[in-house]
Design an enzyme around this catalytic site. Sequence first.
Site, PDB file in Angstrom:
ATOM      1  N   ASP A   1       0.860  -1.311   0.009  1.00 24.02           N
ATOM      2  CA  ASP A   1       0.191  -0.014  -0.032  1.00 24.02           C
ATOM      3  C   ASP A   1       0.685   1.280   0.029  1.00 24.02           C
ATOM      4  O   ASP A   1       1.999   1.172   0.133  1.00 24.02           O
ATOM      5  CB  ASP A   1      -0.869   0.045   1.173  1.00 24.02           C
ATOM      6  CG  ASP A   1      -1.891  -1.052   1.371  1.00 24.02           C
ATOM      7  OD1 ASP A   1      -2.234  -1.558   0.330  1.00 24.02           O
ATOM      8  OD2 ASP A   1      -2.686  -1.167   2.293  1.00 24.02           O
TER       9      ASP A   1
ATOM     10  N   ARG B   1      -1.067  -0.479  -8.715  1.00 22.30           N
ATOM     11  CA  ARG B   1      -2.378  -0.024  -8.396  1.00 22.30           C
ATOM     12  C   ARG B   1      -2.621   1.292  -8.321  1.00 22.30           C
ATOM     13  O   ARG B   1      -1.858   2.100  -7.534  1.00 22.30           O
ATOM     14  CB  ARG B   1      -2.881  -0.726  -7.086  1.00 22.30           C
ATOM     15  CG  ARG B   1      -4.350  -0.365  -6.664  1.00 22.30           C
ATOM     16  CD  ARG B   1      -4.339  -0.528  -4.940  1.00 22.30           C
ATOM     17  NE  ARG B   1      -4.231  -1.659  -4.343  1.00 22.30           N
ATOM     18  CZ  ARG B   1      -3.529  -1.902  -3.297  1.00 22.30           C
ATOM     19  NH1 ARG B   1      -3.296  -0.967  -2.413  1.00 22.30           N
ATOM     20  NH2 ARG B   1      -3.372  -3.244  -2.945  1.00 22.30           N
TER      21      ARG B   1
HETATM   22  P1  FAD Z   1     -14.513   8.484  -4.694  1.00 19.90           P
HETATM   23  O1  FAD Z   1     -14.013   9.683  -5.409  1.00 19.90           O
HETATM   24  O2  FAD Z   1     -14.540   8.428  -3.103  1.00 19.90           O
HETATM   25  O3  FAD Z   1     -15.917   8.195  -5.187  1.00 19.90           O
HETATM   26  C1  FAD Z   1     -16.292   8.414  -6.474  1.00 19.90           C
HETATM   27  C2  FAD Z   1     -17.561   7.590  -6.622  1.00 19.90           C
HETATM   28  O4  FAD Z   1     -17.429   6.264  -6.316  1.00 19.90           O
HETATM   29  C3  FAD Z   1     -18.827   8.158  -5.944  1.00 19.90           C
HETATM   30  O5  FAD Z   1     -19.406   9.309  -6.458  1.00 19.90           O
HETATM   31  C4  FAD Z   1     -19.802   6.949  -6.052  1.00 19.90           C
HETATM   32  O6  FAD Z   1     -20.485   6.898  -7.398  1.00 19.90           O
HETATM   33  C5  FAD Z   1     -18.750   5.740  -5.937  1.00 19.90           C
HETATM   34  N1  FAD Z   1     -18.635   5.365  -4.520  1.00 19.90           N
HETATM   35  C6  FAD Z   1     -17.344   5.507  -3.911  1.00 19.90           C
HETATM   36  N2  FAD Z   1     -17.442   5.194  -2.627  1.00 19.90           N
HETATM   37  C7  FAD Z   1     -18.686   4.566  -2.554  1.00 19.90           C
HETATM   38  C8  FAD Z   1     -19.529   3.766  -1.566  1.00 19.90           C
HETATM   39  N3  FAD Z   1     -18.988   3.548  -0.231  1.00 19.90           N
HETATM   40  N4  FAD Z   1     -20.778   3.419  -1.824  1.00 19.90           N
HETATM   41  C9  FAD Z   1     -21.044   3.505  -2.985  1.00 19.90           C
HETATM   42  N5  FAD Z   1     -20.654   3.925  -4.063  1.00 19.90           N
HETATM   43  C10 FAD Z   1     -19.236   4.742  -3.642  1.00 19.90           C
HETATM   44  N6  FAD Z   1      -5.463   4.993  -0.995  1.00 19.90           N
HETATM   45  C11 FAD Z   1      -4.206   5.276  -0.403  1.00 19.90           C
HETATM   46  O7  FAD Z   1      -3.641   6.324  -0.250  1.00 19.90           O
HETATM   47  N7  FAD Z   1      -3.313   4.112  -0.288  1.00 19.90           N
HETATM   48  C12 FAD Z   1      -3.561   2.897  -0.767  1.00 19.90           C
HETATM   49  O8  FAD Z   1      -2.887   2.029  -0.528  1.00 19.90           O
HETATM   50  C13 FAD Z   1      -4.866   2.508  -1.050  1.00 19.90           C
HETATM   51  N8  FAD Z   1      -5.282   1.401  -1.299  1.00 19.90           N
HETATM   52  C14 FAD Z   1      -6.500   1.218  -1.888  1.00 19.90           C
HETATM   53  C15 FAD Z   1      -6.811  -0.134  -2.155  1.00 19.90           C
HETATM   54  C16 FAD Z   1      -8.264  -0.479  -2.895  1.00 19.90           C
HETATM   55  C17 FAD Z   1      -8.414  -1.869  -3.319  1.00 19.90           C
HETATM   56  C18 FAD Z   1      -9.168   0.695  -2.985  1.00 19.90           C
HETATM   57  C19 FAD Z   1     -10.420   0.328  -3.460  1.00 19.90           C
HETATM   58  C20 FAD Z   1      -8.720   1.826  -2.478  1.00 19.90           C
HETATM   59  C21 FAD Z   1      -7.832   2.394  -1.908  1.00 19.90           C
HETATM   60  N9  FAD Z   1      -7.300   3.436  -1.247  1.00 19.90           N
HETATM   61  C22 FAD Z   1      -5.568   3.641  -1.120  1.00 19.90           C
HETATM   62  C23 FAD Z   1      -8.191   4.591  -1.330  1.00 19.90           C
HETATM   63  C24 FAD Z   1      -8.242   5.306  -2.453  1.00 19.90           C
HETATM   64  O9  FAD Z   1      -7.278   6.130  -2.447  1.00 19.90           O
HETATM   65  C25 FAD Z   1      -9.591   6.491  -2.139  1.00 19.90           C
HETATM   66  O10 FAD Z   1      -9.515   7.020  -1.224  1.00 19.90           O
HETATM   67  C26 FAD Z   1     -10.902   5.557  -2.216  1.00 19.90           C
HETATM   68  O11 FAD Z   1     -10.775   4.360  -2.800  1.00 19.90           O
HETATM   69  C27 FAD Z   1     -12.135   6.639  -2.740  1.00 19.90           C
HETATM   70  O12 FAD Z   1     -11.997   6.998  -3.733  1.00 19.90           O
HETATM   71  P2  FAD Z   1     -12.851   6.087  -5.045  1.00 19.90           P
HETATM   72  O13 FAD Z   1     -11.961   6.271  -6.421  1.00 19.90           O
HETATM   73  O14 FAD Z   1     -13.249   4.863  -4.672  1.00 19.90           O
HETATM   74  O15 FAD Z   1     -14.145   6.839  -5.333  1.00 19.90           O
END
Ligand code: FAD
Length: 276
Positions: free
Chosen positions: A107, A157
């Site tokens: 991560d 990723r």
């Molecule tokens: P967002 O910008 O939060 O949301 C965009 C759209 O996605 C929303 O409008 C909605 O339509 C949909 N959505 C988002 N969340 C939801 C929900 N809870 N329920 C329903 N719809 C939703 N971050 C790091 O800094 N370091 C890491 O190592 C890291 N690892 C990750 C590993 C994985 C597998 C994932 C999924 C995320 C990881 N993250 C990590 C977190 C990432 O940086 C984001 O903060 C997080 O994924 C939120 O961004 P998003 O792209 O999912 O969508």
Amino acid sequence: MIPPIASRFVAGESIPAVLDHTRELNEGNVKGILNLLGEHYDSPTDAAADAATYRELVEEIGRSDLDACISIKPSQIGLDVGAEVFAEHLAAIRETAAEHDVFVWVDMEDHTTIDDTLDAFEANVTAYPKMGLCVQANMKRTREDLKRLVDLPGKVRLVKGAYDPPKALAYRDKARVNEAYREELEYLFEHADHVAVGSHDPAMIDHAIELHEQHGTPFEIQMLMGVREDAQFDLAREYEVYQYVPYGDKWLSYFYRRVMERKENALFALRAILQG
Ligand code: FAD
């Protein structure tokens, strides 16, 4: 024991619990990325203990028939103690993973850790290519980091970024972060051998699917346990989908973060408490 309210986001406290959850995922064609909860240890003993648990987890995955890999936070295995402590523990986990043919994700944490994380990742992935690193689209440096990573073995990723870096180093505006995410996806689909899309955002996933159709680059979609799970199983009918599955006794702060980041999650938690 984990209360039912938290079990939407956390698979349990023990290795058997997280393996049971992964077995259910695999039945729906979703693979598991298993993450032992824990971060920011300043005690070498705590870092060594979690590194040992990760090696045990890798052995258990290797002995099982599960489709699963692991994902580790650098500060959980010693980065806050010292870069060399982190590098040492990562190398030990990588050696066990190589013995058991298990994939290892690293991560990405806050901006102060990026250089040490990249260096340790590079040192390990050149010895064992079944490794991947997370990069954050909100960081302005990310394109340069991707140029370095696409020349290495291993996977990348792409996520939007979960931390709050200084304005000088990162995009803070949501629309600008989304634009950066799209641009870095485009770069990866053009230049990498494989892309891991770490996002729940339907617009980003659709864009990744279009880019895959355009360039043919293999890709996988990664989402968190408890978030858009119906979409995970739907997408898994056609694409490679991984669920990031946290487990362990440090579930409270993780659960709190998930609940606070989204109004719907807070309402879900409140409803569960009221229904009691
Ligand atoms: P967002 O910008 O939060 O949301 C965009 C759209 O996605 C929303 O409008 C909605 O339509 C949909 N959505 C988002 N969340 C939801 C929900 N809870 N329920 C329903 N719809 C939703 N971050 C790091 O800094 N370091 C890491 O190592 C890291 N690892 C990750 C590993 C994985 C597998 C994932 C999924 C995320 C990881 N993250 C990590 C977190 C990432 O940086 C984001 O903060 C997080 O994924 C939120 O961004 P998003 O792209 O999912 O969508």
